[in-house]
Design a protein around this motif. Structure first.
Motif, PDB file in Angstrom:
ATOM      1  N   UNK A 187      94.472  44.726 -33.364  1.00  0.00           N
ATOM      2  CA  UNK A 187      94.980  45.679 -34.139  1.00  0.00           C
ATOM      3  C   UNK A 187      93.893  45.935 -35.188  1.00  0.00           C
ATOM      4  N   UNK A 188      93.373  44.778 -35.818  1.00  0.00           N
ATOM      5  CA  UNK A 188      92.316  44.917 -36.681  1.00  0.00           C
ATOM      6  C   UNK A 188      90.922  45.468 -36.296  1.00  0.00           C
ATOM      7  N   UNK A 189      90.681  45.073 -35.063  1.00  0.00           N
ATOM      8  CA  UNK A 189      89.161  45.760 -34.483  1.00  0.00           C
ATOM      9  C   UNK A 189      89.209  47.017 -33.921  1.00  0.00           C
ATOM     10  N   UNK A 190      90.696  47.590 -33.914  1.00  0.00           N
ATOM     11  CA  UNK A 190      90.626  48.709 -33.142  1.00  0.00           C
ATOM     12  C   UNK A 190      90.407  49.980 -34.231  1.00  0.00           C
ATOM     13  N   UNK A 191      90.297  51.073 -33.931  1.00  0.00           N
ATOM     14  CA  UNK A 191      89.989  52.248 -34.891  1.00  0.00           C
ATOM     15  C   UNK A 191      90.962  52.937 -35.276  1.00  0.00           C
ATOM     16  N   UNK A 192      92.210  52.521 -34.926  1.00  0.00           N
ATOM     17  CA  UNK A 192      93.381  53.133 -35.201  1.00  0.00           C
ATOM     18  C   UNK A 192      93.172  54.516 -35.107  1.00  0.00           C
ATOM     19  N   UNK A 193      93.133  55.073 -33.934  1.00  0.00           N
ATOM     20  CA  UNK A 193      92.936  56.594 -33.754  1.00  0.00           C
ATOM     21  C   UNK A 193      93.951  57.407 -34.415  1.00  0.00           C
ATOM     22  N   UNK A 194      95.180  57.184 -34.432  1.00  0.00           N
ATOM     23  CA  UNK A 194      96.057  58.143 -34.922  1.00  0.00           C
ATOM     24  C   UNK A 194      97.246  57.317 -35.677  1.00  0.00           C
ATOM     25  N   UNK A 211     105.051  59.778 -33.560  1.00  0.00           N
ATOM     26  CA  UNK A 211     104.994  60.341 -32.519  1.00  0.00           C
ATOM     27  C   UNK A 211     104.298  61.712 -32.603  1.00  0.00           C
ATOM     28  N   UNK A 212     103.543  62.054 -31.907  1.00  0.00           N
ATOM     29  CA  UNK A 212     102.780  63.342 -32.245  1.00  0.00           C
ATOM     30  C   UNK A 212     103.589  64.707 -32.129  1.00  0.00           C
ATOM     31  N   UNK A 213     103.321  65.544 -33.102  1.00  0.00           N
ATOM     32  CA  UNK A 213     104.067  66.892 -33.017  1.00  0.00           C
ATOM     33  C   UNK A 213     103.136  67.926 -32.172  1.00  0.00           C
ATOM     34  N   UNK A 214     103.761  69.240 -32.063  1.00  0.00           N
ATOM     35  CA  UNK A 214     103.187  69.922 -31.072  1.00  0.00           C
ATOM     36  C   UNK A 214     101.881  70.740 -31.521  1.00  0.00           C
ATOM     37  N   UNK A 227     106.210  71.768 -39.534  1.00  0.00           N
ATOM     38  CA  UNK A 227     105.041  72.535 -39.138  1.00  0.00           C
ATOM     39  C   UNK A 227     104.598  72.292 -37.822  1.00  0.00           C
ATOM     40  N   UNK A 228     104.986  71.132 -37.143  1.00  0.00           N
ATOM     41  CA  UNK A 228     104.148  70.784 -35.872  1.00  0.00           C
ATOM     42  C   UNK A 228     102.806  69.978 -36.117  1.00  0.00           C
ATOM     43  N   UNK A 229     102.695  69.433 -37.115  1.00  0.00           N
ATOM     44  CA  UNK A 229     101.129  68.975 -37.312  1.00  0.00           C
ATOM     45  C   UNK A 229     101.060  67.639 -36.895  1.00  0.00           C
ATOM     46  N   UNK A 230      99.792  67.476 -36.412  1.00  0.00           N
ATOM     47  CA  UNK A 230      99.444  66.038 -36.097  1.00  0.00           C
ATOM     48  C   UNK A 230      98.307  65.679 -36.767  1.00  0.00           C
ATOM     49  N   UNK A 231      98.009  64.521 -36.716  1.00  0.00           N
ATOM     50  CA  UNK A 231      96.858  63.698 -37.351  1.00  0.00           C
ATOM     51  C   UNK A 231      96.188  62.682 -36.455  1.00  0.00           C
ATOM     52  N   UNK A 232      94.690  62.749 -36.805  1.00  0.00           N
ATOM     53  CA  UNK A 232      93.943  61.669 -36.071  1.00  0.00           C
ATOM     54  C   UNK A 232      93.710  60.744 -37.566  1.00  0.00           C
ATOM     55  N   UNK A 233      93.379  59.392 -37.280  1.00  0.00           N
ATOM     56  CA  UNK A 233      93.341  58.641 -38.259  1.00  0.00           C
ATOM     57  C   UNK A 233      92.401  59.292 -39.593  1.00  0.00           C
ATOM     58  N   UNK A 234      91.241  59.717 -39.097  1.00  0.00           N
ATOM     59  CA  UNK A 234      90.347  60.367 -39.943  1.00  0.00           C
ATOM     60  C   UNK A 234      89.631  59.144 -40.594  1.00  0.00           C
ATOM     61  N   UNK A 278      91.856  60.165 -50.430  1.00  0.00           N
ATOM     62  CA  UNK A 278      91.855  61.630 -49.958  1.00  0.00           C
ATOM     63  C   UNK A 278      92.533  61.862 -48.388  1.00  0.00           C
ATOM     64  N   UNK A 279      92.483  60.556 -47.624  1.00  0.00           N
ATOM     65  CA  UNK A 279      93.143  60.524 -46.223  1.00  0.00           C
ATOM     66  C   UNK A 279      94.697  60.352 -46.352  1.00  0.00           C
ATOM     67  N   UNK A 280      95.324  61.515 -45.943  1.00  0.00           N
ATOM     68  CA  UNK A 280      96.766  61.553 -45.977  1.00  0.00           C
ATOM     69  C   UNK A 280      97.408  60.213 -45.086  1.00  0.00           C
ATOM     70  N   UNK A 281      96.650  59.871 -43.960  1.00  0.00           N
ATOM     71  CA  UNK A 281      97.110  58.943 -43.074  1.00  0.00           C
ATOM     72  C   UNK A 281      97.057  57.350 -43.948  1.00  0.00           C
ATOM     73  N   UNK A 282      95.993  57.171 -44.663  1.00  0.00           N
ATOM     74  CA  UNK A 282      95.880  56.002 -45.615  1.00  0.00           C
ATOM     75  C   UNK A 282      97.120  56.116 -46.445  1.00  0.00           C
TER      76      UNK A 282
END
Length: 423
Positions: A12-19, A23-26, A271-278, A333-337
């Motif tokens: 977990x700690x070494x991954x890039x946490x891509x998303x 669950x992803x939306x459309x 909204x169907x939004x989806x996010x990468x980790x950023x 500024x990163x909404x995922x964080x």
């Protein structure tokens, strides 16, 4: 097991946490979410109630009659169909009311619950059918489910019905986390034009519900273990229900014996939004990994009344310290964080509620709280070693110090465990 946990955690700690862990939306982006102002409370849609029976309430939705079992009287929304009724015509009405998938269809069942048997007795010669396939998957899985642990609340129910949370991973979703998820995956829309799938926030955040359609909502009235997941008319979101309160031997009367008026409604549409980790720093990625790890453990242990025994009271204290120490994540500024940070505060609240339910819910426990909490302060197990070892690495120390730091935490009851990690 220790090796497996440590390996899992290092991955977990070494991954890039891509998303982000949802669950992803459309859709590909986020629609604008400018505030929608309404000068007065809009008319609240309500289904036509055709019957209140002993074990169910019957409503007419889009011209189709459906029966919703009362608490403890069945886990399937049902209907009675005449043997020569056009099933597709009936199904089309319900699909339109709830915006159900085209595959949704009534399923003939043998009446088992009290609600099903009562509906069959009131309609001799009719088929009793289940309508759960017309509901969102999370709502169908949780409807009338009675859990014996405190924590899962109204926003947990709403986001589970919406598909943003797994119905097998129940926990508290606090208002800060709910606000963050709404800002990421929803846009505000006029409450005067509700659609199936909207999340409705009542009375300035006091309650959150999922709008099924036709004036009906899916909700959980509170974080208390006595409240189950229900389908009721929106206008009755705060009203007491038959069989609602099932007190344990140490419980008092229900705190919801009277109805709170709906004074304000805010509707939020997906909204169907989806996010990468950023973009995130390595430290932020490591923190997100730690939050993921704690979330998995809390969601596994809390429903089984094992949080206090296997995660310990020190977990609640540690999470309290991390919420304070990592507060900058909430302004990222990163909404995922930001979402990870607000999840952390919800995990702290779930730990608090589980400790309260598991250890302090009897008169004996209340008078012996200090000793009980001390006895359940720090379990020395794979979990505590993996968590403390990873925090040590995050703060620039060697994980070989884990056992010594655990000794120090164990000898510092009710003090912030993070202080021992950072020394």
């Amino acid at each position: 097991m220790a090796g497996k946990l440590s390996l899992f955690f290092s991955i977990i700690l070494s991954s890039n946490l891509s998303a982000f862990e949802l669950p992803r939306m459309d859709a590909a982006g986020v629609a604008g979410s400018a505030a929608v102002a309404e000068s007065r409370l809009p008319d609240i849609p309500a289904p036509l109630e055709t019957r209140q029976s002993s074990y169910f309430a019957e409503y007419q939705v889009n011209g189709a009659r459906i029966a919703v079992p009362h608490v403890g009287n069945g886990r399937r929304v049902i209907a009675a169909l005449h043997w020569n009724a056009n099933r597709e015509t009936f199904a089309a009405k319900v699909r339109e009311a709830f915006n159900s998938p085209s595959s949704a269809a009534p399923e003939k069942i043998n009446p088992e619950s009290r609600a099903e048997q009562e509906l069959a007795a009131l309609n001799p010669g009719y088929e009793i059918v289940s309508l759960n396939s017309f509901l969102p998957g999370g709502a169908a899985a949780l409807f009338n489910l009675e859990y014996s642990f405190g924590g899962p609340n109204c926003f947990n129910a709403a986001f589970t019905a919406a598909g943003l949370r797994d119905h097998r991973k129940l926990r508290h979703v606090g208002n800060p986390e709910a606000d963050q998820l709404l800002s990421m995956y929803y846009r505000k829309t006029p409450a005067s034009s509700l659609r199936p799938g909207d999340v409705i926030v009542l009375n300035g955040g006091d309650h959150g519900v999922y709008y099924l359609g036709a004036g009906l909502i899916f909700h959980k009235k509170s974080y208390l273990k006595q409240h189950s997941y229900r389908i009721v008319p929106l206008e009755r979101a705060y009203e007491p229900e038959p069989f609602e309160w099932k007190p344990g031997p140490f419980d008092n009367g229900s705190p919801f014996n009277s109805s709170e008026p709906i004074r304000k409604m805010e509707a939020w549409r997906p909204t169907g939004a989806q996010y990468e980790f950023g973009y995130a720093t390595e430290e932020e990625k490591a923190r997100a990994g730690i939050i993921n790890f704690v979330a998995e453990q809390v969601e596994l242990k809390a429903p089984n009344w094992r949080l206090s025994r296997e995660l310990g009271y020190f977990t609640e204290s540690l999470l309290e310290g991390l919420v304070s120490e990592w507060s900058a994540m909430g302004k990222s500024p990163n909404p995922v964080i930001r979402a990870y940070y607000h999840q952390l505060s919800s995990l702290r609240d779930q730990a608090n509620q589980s400790i309260e339910s598991e250890l302090l819910s009897s008169p004996h426990a209340q008078s012996n709280a200090y000793q009980i909490l001390k006895d359940n302060w720090l379990p020395r197990n794979d979990y505590s070693r993996a968590l403390v070892g990873s925090l040590l690495r995050l703060y620039g120390r060697d994980s070989s110090e884990t056992e010594a730091v655990l000794d120090a935490i164990g000898n510092s009851f009710e003090r912030n465990p993070l202080n021992q990690v950072k020394r």
